[in-house]
Design a protein around this motif. Structure first.
Motif, mmCIF file in Angstrom:
data_model
loop_
_atom_site.group_PDB
_atom_site.id
_atom_site.type_symbol
_atom_site.label_atom_id
_atom_site.label_comp_id
_atom_site.label_asym_id
_atom_site.label_seq_id
_atom_site.Cartn_x
_atom_site.Cartn_y
_atom_site.Cartn_z
ATOM 1 N N VAL A 110 8.635 -18.317 13.630
ATOM 2 C CA VAL A 110 7.528 -19.180 13.214
ATOM 3 C C VAL A 110 7.288 -19.029 11.714
ATOM 4 O O VAL A 110 7.090 -20.018 11.000
ATOM 5 N N ALA A 111 7.318 -17.787 11.231
ATOM 6 C CA ALA A 111 7.177 -17.556 9.788
ATOM 7 C C ALA A 111 8.291 -18.262 9.027
ATOM 8 O O ALA A 111 8.058 -18.912 7.997
ATOM 9 N N ASP A 112 9.521 -18.158 9.526
ATOM 10 C CA ASP A 112 10.656 -18.802 8.862
ATOM 11 C C ASP A 112 10.522 -20.322 8.874
ATOM 12 O O ASP A 112 10.910 -20.996 7.907
ATOM 13 N N ALA A 113 9.980 -20.867 9.969
ATOM 14 C CA ALA A 113 9.793 -22.318 10.050
ATOM 15 C C ALA A 113 8.810 -22.793 8.994
ATOM 16 O O ALA A 113 9.007 -23.853 8.374
ATOM 17 N N PHE A 114 7.754 -22.032 8.758
ATOM 18 C CA PHE A 114 6.786 -22.406 7.724
ATOM 19 C C PHE A 114 7.418 -22.330 6.332
ATOM 20 O O PHE A 114 7.184 -23.206 5.487
ATOM 21 N N VAL A 115 8.202 -21.298 6.091
ATOM 22 C CA VAL A 115 8.864 -21.165 4.786
ATOM 23 C C VAL A 115 9.829 -22.333 4.564
ATOM 24 O O VAL A 115 9.865 -22.935 3.480
ATOM 25 N N LYS A 116 10.593 -22.661 5.593
ATOM 26 C CA LYS A 116 11.539 -23.777 5.495
ATOM 27 C C LYS A 116 10.814 -25.090 5.203
ATOM 28 O O LYS A 116 11.227 -25.856 4.324
ATOM 29 N N LEU A 117 9.726 -25.347 5.926
ATOM 30 C CA LEU A 117 8.980 -26.591 5.727
ATOM 31 C C LEU A 117 8.403 -26.656 4.319
ATOM 32 O O LEU A 117 8.455 -27.706 3.656
ATOM 33 N N TRP A 118 7.859 -25.541 3.847
ATOM 34 C CA TRP A 118 7.283 -25.518 2.504
ATOM 35 C C TRP A 118 8.346 -25.799 1.440
ATOM 36 O O TRP A 118 8.118 -26.583 0.513
ATOM 37 N N ARG A 119 9.497 -25.178 1.571
ATOM 38 C CA ARG A 119 10.548 -25.358 0.575
ATOM 39 C C ARG A 119 11.100 -26.782 0.581
ATOM 40 O O ARG A 119 11.518 -27.303 -0.462
ATOM 41 N N GLN A 120 11.084 -27.418 1.744
ATOM 42 C CA GLN A 120 11.561 -28.798 1.835
ATOM 43 C C GLN A 120 10.555 -29.800 1.282
ATOM 44 O O GLN A 120 10.923 -30.756 0.599
ATOM 45 N N GLU A 121 9.262 -29.597 1.619
ATOM 46 C CA GLU A 121 8.257 -30.634 1.386
ATOM 47 C C GLU A 121 7.196 -30.275 0.349
ATOM 48 O O GLU A 121 6.445 -31.149 -0.084
ATOM 49 N N GLN A 122 7.071 -28.990 0.004
ATOM 50 C CA GLN A 122 5.991 -28.531 -0.878
ATOM 51 C C GLN A 122 4.611 -28.887 -0.310
ATOM 52 O O GLN A 122 3.647 -29.083 -1.040
#
Length: 286
Positions: A110-122
């Motif tokens: 779940v933590a990794d999913a949030f990091v991935k989403l942030w890096r993709q979309e800001q």
């Protein structure tokens, strides 16, 4: 997993010094979550009935596969608090209560999913797809607890990049919402109306960042957010008509926290938080 249920209820039950039956039920819930709660996106499922994931709001067919970011934010934050609490208080608890191998990894996803989403979309949006993790409804401060959750994850998993992403997220939220005097998108049933729930979660995030870094800028931010949150709290007892149900019952409104501008609901509680961030802020600033 969050918003109105899930890990924060388990955390509260554990802190209440539960009897053996309650403790066994907490552990059964925790085991179930470790085994079943994470969707293909890496975020938590919206809910699970039996062992079947429930995606979106059943009353609104167009929301099939929608996941409210708030649920995974709350879920990650409180799952980490639960695991930290058990690590501190019960040696070998995972083995004693038959937790699955690699149970920590399910929460890390779940933590990794949030990091991935942030890096993709800001940004973190408000609703994402349960299968892909892509944003369906963008904008809002729905993920206001995510910086705090990632700060906890950085310590738990000893991964400093979580903390750096948490700082970036919090700076974004400060400029996009907090400094403008309103936050939105915390509750899943109030569109993107201004709400107290996303506001208060920022208090917890800012205080968690302060604890993780010792940097007073986060403490100052927590103070600004707490002042904003206070505007959602009734400061007097409303005079209900004597013939009304509330008037007859002598209901008091002082201290009620208004949820959001859509449902106009007030209750003597912060929605799904216990107010620990406010206590920490008081201790830190006197």
């Amino acid at each position: 997993p969050g918003w109105t249920g899930g890990f924060q209820m388990l955390y509260g039950a554990l802190l209440s010094q539960p009897d053996s039956l309650t403790k066994s039920r907490v552990m059964r819930n925790l085991r179930f979550a470790f085994e079943n709660a994470v969707a293909p996106s890496g975020f938590f499922w919206e809910a699970i009935e039996g062992r079947t994931p429930v995606a979106g709001d059943l009353r609104r067919p167009h929301t099939h596969n929608w996941h409210l970011v708030r649920r995974s934010a709350d879920g990650l934050f409180y799952a980490l608090l639960v695991m930290q609490h058990l690590d501190r208080t019960e040696n070998g608890w995972a083995k004693v209560y038959n937790m699955p191998n690699g149970y920590q990894d399910s929460i890390k996803k779940v933590a990794d999913a949030f990091v991935k989403l942030w890096r993709q979309e800001q940004q973190l949006g408000q609703f994402v797809n349960n299968h892909t993790g892509n944003i369906i409804v963008g904008g809002s401060a729905c993920g206001s607890l995510v910086p705090g959750a990632l700060a906890l994850a950085a310590k738990y998993y000893v991964l400093p990049h979580y903390l750096e992403v948490a700082k970036d997220m919090m700076r974004y939220y400060d400029s996009a919402f907090i400094c403008k005097g309103y936050t939105t998108g915390g509750p899943g049933d109030a569109l993107q109306n201004p709400d107290s729930e996303s506001t208060y979660s920022f208090v917890e995030s800012a205080m968690t960042l302060y604890e993780a870094t010792g940097t007073t800028a986060w403490l100052d931010m927590a103070g600004r957010i707490a002042t904003q949150f206070a505007t959602w709290v009734s400061s007097y007892n409303y005079r209900f008509p004597a013939s009304s149900a509330f008037g007859r019952l002598g209901i008091l409104s002082n201290g009620a926290v208004w949820a959001n501008t859509q449902n106009k609901h007030g209750s003597p509680n912060i929605c799904t938080h216990g107010g620990l961030g406010l206590l920490k802020l008081y201790i830190a600033t006197n």
